[in-house]
Design an enzyme around this catalytic site. Structure first.
Site, PDB file in Angstrom:
ATOM      1  N   ARG A  53       0.875  -1.177   0.000  1.00  0.00           N
ATOM      2  CA  ARG A  53       0.000   0.000   0.000  1.00  0.00           C
ATOM      3  C   ARG A  53       0.906   1.219   0.000  1.00  0.00           C
ATOM      4  NH1 ARG A  53       2.368   1.679   3.798  1.00  0.00           N
ATOM      5  NH2 ARG A  53       0.803   3.292   4.000  1.00  0.00           N
ATOM      6  N   ASP A 244      -1.895  10.729  -1.758  1.00  0.00           N
ATOM      7  CA  ASP A 244      -2.191   9.726  -2.796  1.00  0.00           C
ATOM      8  C   ASP A 244      -2.482  10.366  -4.142  1.00  0.00           C
ATOM      9  OD1 ASP A 244      -2.764   8.224  -0.176  1.00  0.00           O
ATOM     10  OD2 ASP A 244      -2.725   6.687  -1.733  1.00  0.00           O
TER      11      ASP A 244
HETATM   12  O1  MRU Z   1      -4.481   3.246   2.353  1.00  0.00           O
HETATM   13  P1  MRU Z   1      -2.989   3.403   2.282  1.00  0.00           P
HETATM   14  O2  MRU Z   1      -2.262   2.780   3.437  1.00  0.00           O
HETATM   15  O3  MRU Z   1      -2.458   2.955   0.941  1.00  0.00           O
HETATM   16  O4  MRU Z   1      -2.766   4.968   2.379  1.00  0.00           O
HETATM   17  C1  MRU Z   1      -1.468   5.482   2.292  1.00  0.00           C
HETATM   18  C2  MRU Z   1      -1.392   6.946   2.479  1.00  0.00           C
HETATM   19  O5  MRU Z   1      -2.385   7.609   2.709  1.00  0.00           O
HETATM   20  C3  MRU Z   1      -0.063   7.583   2.288  1.00  0.00           C
HETATM   21  O6  MRU Z   1       0.050   8.738   3.083  1.00  0.00           O
HETATM   22  C4  MRU Z   1       0.112   7.978   0.818  1.00  0.00           C
HETATM   23  O7  MRU Z   1      -0.104   6.892  -0.021  1.00  0.00           O
HETATM   24  C5  MRU Z   1       1.466   8.544   0.550  1.00  0.00           C
HETATM   25  S1  MRU Z   1       2.686   7.269   0.532  1.00  0.00           S
HETATM   26  C6  MRU Z   1       4.200   7.984   0.288  1.00  0.00           C
END
Ligand code: MRU
Length: 364
Positions: A53, A244
Site C-alpha cells: 500500500r 495519494d
Molecule cells: O491506504 P494506504 O495505506 O495505501 O494509504 C497510504 C497513504 O495515505 C499515504 O500517506 C500515501 O499513499 C502517501 S505514501 C508515500
C-alpha cells in the site's frame, strides 16, 4: 531502510529473474514475512488486500504486475487484460494510473516477443527512480528540519508529526514524509516523530512506528485525536504527511484524518507540509473534490487485529454488532491549508503557479 540492521526495499525481483517479492504489510508489526507474486492476479490482490500500500508502492507493484502478465503471455489480449485488472484495484492513488500508462505506452505497439524484457526493465527503472525521487524529497525536506533545529537549544529534538504511513514501506525505499526525517537522523540532528495511530487500519501504529523503531529513529505513538492538543502545547514543530493524489492546483488527498491535522496546524501556526513524488500529481484535475475517494469495508472499523500476551494474533470486534458503518479511506486537504509541497525538484507553493514553476514540462 534497515530492518534489524539489514537494508531492505519493499519490492524486488527474485533470483529466478521473473517472480516478484514483497513484504506482507498486513501482518506487520507482528511478523516480518515476504510473499512471492507469480501472476498478475497475485499482484492485483496484493494491492487490493493491502499487502502493499502507499501510492508509490502501489504504482511499482502494478508495473511488476504487467511484467508477470507478459511473462505468462505477451499477446495483446493478455496486456489489455492485465491493464484492465490492475487499474480496478484501488481508486485514489494516481501512481497506479501513472505506472499503468507508462507500461501501456511502452508495450502496446511492440512485438510480443520483445515485451517481457522491456516490461521488466521499465519496472526496475520505476523502482530505482522512486528511490532516487524519495531521496531528493528527503534532501529538500531536510532543509526545513535543519531550519527548525537551528532555533532549538542544543540537544532538543525537532518534533515532526506525521499521519498514516508515508514511510519507506509506502514507497520502494526511504518514504516521502519520512525521507527528511531519516536524513536528519543520519546527519545527527535530534529529531523525534509523533506518529498518529491512523484508524481504522492503524498504518501509523503498525507500520510507521515499526519502521522508525527498526531504523532507530526516536518516535512516540499518539491517538489520532491527540495531534491538535500537542500542537496547542507547542510540542509539534512541523507536520509532514504524504499524499495519494495531488491536483494541479495543490489540493491533496491523503489518508482519512489528514484534513483535521491540517486544520489544527493552521489554528496553531504549525507549518503543514506534504511530501510527494511528481508521479502523485494528477495534472488533469484542479479541484480536490474531483479526486475519487475509496470506500472500504466497514469491517476495518468494526474489527481490530492484535497480538495477545501469549503471542497469538487474533481479530476482535470492537463496535456494537450490526452498527451501520461508513468508511471513507481518504480525505482532501485544500491547498490553502498546505504550507508547501516537498517534491523531488524542491518545495513548491501549494498552488497551480507553484507547481507549474517547478514542473513546466508537465503542465501544458
Ligand atoms: O491506504 P494506504 O495505506 O495505501 O494509504 C497510504 C497513504 O495515505 C499515504 O500517506 C500515501 O499513499 C502517501 S505514501 C508515500
Amino acid at each position: 531502510m534497515n530492518v534489524d540492521g539489514k537494508p531492505h526495499r519493499t519490492i524486488w525481483l527474485n533470483d529466478d529473474g521473473w517472480s516478484v517479492e514483497i513484504i506482507d504489510q498486513t501482518i506487520l508489526p507482528h511478523r516480518f514475512e515476504t510473499v512471492t507474486l507469480r501472476t498478475v492476479e497475485d499482484a492485483a490482490r496484493a494491492i487490493e488486500d493491502m499487502l502493499v500500500r502507499g501510492a508509490p508502492l502501489i504504482g511499482a507493484t502494478a508495473a511488476y504486475g504487467v511484467c508477470l502478465a507478459m511473462h505468462e503471455d505477451a499477446g495483446d489480449g493478455s496486456l489489455q487484460r492485465a491493464l484492465d485488472r490492475l487499474i480496478k484495484t484501488r481508486p485514489t492513488a494516481v501512481n497506479l494510473r501513472w505506472a499503468l500508462d507508462e507500461m501501456r505506452t511502452l508495450l502496446h505497439n511492440r512485438a510480443p516477443e520483445d515485451r517481457e524484457a522491456l516490461a521488466y526493465a521499465r519496472a526496475a527503472e520505476i523502482c530505482d527512480d522512486d528511490v532516487e525521487i524519495s531521496k531528493a524529497i528527503g534532501s529538500h525536506g531536510l532543509a526545513l528540519i535543519e531550519a527548525v533545529a537551528a532555533d532549538k537549544a542544543d540537544g532538543d529534538p525537532v518534533n515532526v508529526l506525521t499521519h498514516c504511513n508515508a514511510g519507506w514501506l509506502a514507497t520502494v525505499d526511504w518514504g516521502t514524509a519520512t525521507a527528511p526525517v531519516y536524513l536528519a537522523h543520519e546527519k545527527g540532528i535530534p529529531v523525534h516523530v509523533w506518529v498518529d495511530e491512523t484508524r481504522p487500519r492503524n498504518q501509523g501504529a503498525a507500520l510507521t512506528a515499526w519502521e522508525l523503531g527498526k531504523h532507530g529513529v526516536p518516535h512516540t505513538l499518539i491517538a489520532d485525536n491527540a495531534g491538535g492538543h500537542l500542537m496547542q502545547r507547542g510540542l509539534v514543530d512541523l507536520c509532514i504527511v504524504g499524499t495519494d493524489r495531488t491536483t494541479a492546483s495543490g489540493d491533496v488527498a491523503n489518508k482519512i484524518g489528514t484534513y483535521l491535522k491540517a486544520l489544527a496546524a493552521r489554528d496553531n501556526d504549525v507549518p503543514f507540509y506534504v511530501a510527494l513524488p511528481s508521479t502523485t500529481i494528477d495534472w488533469t484535475l484542479t479541484d480536490g473534490f474531483d479526486i475519487p475517494i475509496e470506500q472500504r469495508s466497514g469491517e476495518e472499523l468494526s474489527h481490530l487485529t492484535g497480538r495477545t500476551e501469549a503471542g497469538e494474533v487474533v481479530r476482535v470486534e470492537v463496535s456494537a454488532p450490526g452498527a451501520p458503518i461508513r468508511n471513507d479511506a481518504f480525505d482532501v486537504t485544500p491547498a490553502r491549508l498546505v504550507s508547501g509541497l516537498i517534491t523531488e525538484r524542491g518545495i513548491a507553493e501549494a498552488s497551480r503557479q507553484g507547481l507549474a514553476a517547478l514542473f513546466p514540462d508537465r503542465t501544458s
